[in-house]
Design a protein around this motif. Sequence first.
Motif, PDB file in Angstrom:
ATOM      1  N   GLY A  17       0.797  -1.225   0.000  1.00 37.09           N
ATOM      2  CA  GLY A  17       0.000   0.000   0.000  1.00 37.09           C
ATOM      3  C   GLY A  17       0.825   1.268   0.000  1.00 37.09           C
ATOM      4  N   TRP A  18       1.899   1.273   0.801  1.00 35.94           N
ATOM      5  CA  TRP A  18       2.714   2.480   0.877  1.00 35.94           C
ATOM      6  C   TRP A  18       3.400   2.767  -0.450  1.00 35.94           C
ATOM      7  CZ3 TRP A  18       3.075   6.479   4.144  1.00 35.94           C
ATOM      8  CH2 TRP A  18       2.410   6.370   5.372  1.00 35.94           C
ATOM      9  N   TYR A  19       4.063   1.776  -1.045  1.00 34.25           N
ATOM     10  CA  TYR A  19       4.815   2.100  -2.251  1.00 34.25           C
ATOM     11  C   TYR A  19       3.939   2.110  -3.507  1.00 34.25           C
ATOM     12  CZ  TYR A  19       5.642  -2.681  -4.177  1.00 34.25           C
ATOM     13  OH  TYR A  19       5.522  -3.920  -4.751  1.00 34.25           O
ATOM     14  N   THR A  20       2.722   1.532  -3.437  1.00 30.23           N
ATOM     15  CA  THR A  20       1.848   1.538  -4.601  1.00 30.23           C
ATOM     16  C   THR A  20       1.004   2.796  -4.686  1.00 30.23           C
ATOM     17  OG1 THR A  20       1.726  -0.874  -4.668  1.00 30.23           O
ATOM     18  CG2 THR A  20      -0.025   0.322  -5.788  1.00 30.23           C
ATOM     19  N   CYS A  21       0.498   3.275  -3.549  1.00 30.52           N
ATOM     20  CA  CYS A  21      -0.453   4.392  -3.578  1.00 30.52           C
ATOM     21  C   CYS A  21      -0.055   5.573  -2.697  1.00 30.52           C
ATOM     22  CB  CYS A  21      -1.844   3.896  -3.139  1.00 30.52           C
ATOM     23  SG  CYS A  21      -2.628   2.782  -4.316  1.00 30.52           S
ATOM     24  N   ILE A  22       0.240   5.309  -1.418  1.00 28.14           N
ATOM     25  CA  ILE A  22       0.380   6.412  -0.462  1.00 28.14           C
ATOM     26  C   ILE A  22       1.648   7.221  -0.731  1.00 28.14           C
ATOM     27  CG2 ILE A  22       0.509   7.041   1.972  1.00 28.14           C
ATOM     28  CD1 ILE A  22      -0.935   4.397   2.610  1.00 28.14           C
ATOM     29  N   THR A  23       2.803   6.553  -0.765  1.00 25.80           N
ATOM     30  CA  THR A  23       4.067   7.268  -0.953  1.00 25.80           C
ATOM     31  C   THR A  23       4.149   7.999  -2.291  1.00 25.80           C
ATOM     32  OG1 THR A  23       5.256   5.811   0.552  1.00 25.80           O
ATOM     33  CG2 THR A  23       6.577   7.009  -1.052  1.00 25.80           C
ATOM     34  N   PRO A  24       3.695   7.421  -3.411  1.00 28.40           N
ATOM     35  CA  PRO A  24       3.721   8.200  -4.659  1.00 28.40           C
ATOM     36  C   PRO A  24       2.988   9.538  -4.538  1.00 28.40           C
ATOM     37  CG  PRO A  24       3.346   5.901  -5.175  1.00 28.40           C
ATOM     38  CD  PRO A  24       3.300   6.019  -3.670  1.00 28.40           C
TER      39      PRO A  24
END
Length: 551
Positions: A391-398
Amino acid sequence: METERAAALLIATVEALSSRAPAIVAAAAVELGPFTLGLHFGDGSKAALSARHSRLWATEGLPGESAVEVYFDDRGMNLLFDLARKPVDEIWAGSLDVRGEREAVLASWRCFSLLAQRGAGLRAVQALWQDWRARQPQRWGRPSTPRDVVSEAGTWPPPRHSRWSALEYLDRRSPADLAVDYNGLPMTQPAYALWDGRNSSAWWAWPTVQDNDLLETMKAFKMRVVEEILDIIPKREPAAELYDLMRAYPVREGKGLRPTLTIATCVALGGRAEEAVRAAAAIELFHNGFLIHDDIADESESRRGKPTLHAEHGVALAVNAGDGLNLFAVDAVLSNLPTLGLARTLALIHEIMHMCRETVEGQAVELGWIHRNAVPRHDADYFSMSTQKTGWYTCITPCRMGAVCAGVGAPELLDRFNAAFRAIGVAFQIQDDVLNLIGEEALYGKESLGDLLEGKRTVMMIHLFRTADPRTREAMSRINKLPRVKKGREHAEEMLAAMKRFGSIDYAIEVADKLALEGVTRFESDLSFIPDNEAKAVLRQIAHYVTTRAL
């Protein structure tokens, strides 16, 4: 898809909008509500249209029961997208007839009006309808352009030769060769209206703000970021043993979701697209490094339709290539220093390191479950693991990194992205898990049933172990305990059959839909501080992409 029959045209249109403009489909599904339409066309073909889970479902043939019967003849089809006319002018006696209870008729009218207002502006939809007319010269006359002539937009016939007043009007207003650029954001396939989450305005009300073609936008951003990655990876020796391998995964087919989120967020907050390209490239470098290592840990055999790197070149070279991608990802972040300055670069480093920590912790949790042959009992355990691992590298962090590139550094504003894109990210991952079981391998990108062979603890498996009888649970536990090399297709098929028998797949789809709707709702409330503009419209389309994705 061949569209000689009007029913096939409707189905192709819904499919095109679902992938290219999901926010339009989601809005139309809300308007249609629980009603099923039976559609009769002038060429004798018939179709059914219904809404479920923010998706529109169109199939050939009439439904068993329908709340509304809609009759189109050729004149009615001709006027369907021509909203330059008042609705009353579109209904001609014997051309367009709608029969049913008042509430259902009004719902179907709102659904078609919204699709017409917004869907007709997409070039892909225009091409479908032009091709349908061109296949029936006995009804519409032959186009003035020979069939072997292709327009600059890549469609035939060019809109200006369609002999369709509605499409010719749109083409004059937004010609195919119009170069639209919004702070460096390439607005490909221009349309004419913005969905603000509440209302759809007619095309003349928003002269500059547009629904964008999400499929084309993600493709354009992915290509730009891949170009940046290929520029970052050195062209020197050892090529065959390192640098060529590092280029292998980034150039394979992919959705372009992370680059689009990063760049669109930057532009939505006032930055320029190019300011976010290096950050997007860094995320993709980390992502592909993680994929190489994941494939080794999971003993996967295919990735995006091709052999995994370790299957083709051996584990040792694959591990080293993954390490190299992670190294150059760090370098890509640091290289923002001359263009973005110290403060924003330090903030990007903070974001990317937090992303990496979340990812490896989530991976450790999942590997721990497999190592102990444990299946968590609660869905919340999966939600937490999935948020950390993907979730972090797919959606939140971008999104957060795109905001930083635009100069937004306040923690309270960056945190506004967390809840909405956490729900969207988990829903997206559950849908990927479902696709691995019941979808085409081309849609998912990994080998079919690979998750079951790898023993991944998905929502389906958690539900199965929570609801199955003791005998089934014991049998499934024995399958999970087997090492990957000892599992055969028959073991995966046995577990899949059990999941279907206990309703685990349908349950997972329901969970994903609830999470996706939660994410869309949070998007509108939590991100209201971002002004409505073309780039935010792209982010909105991505938020709705999860709710309309075909499973």
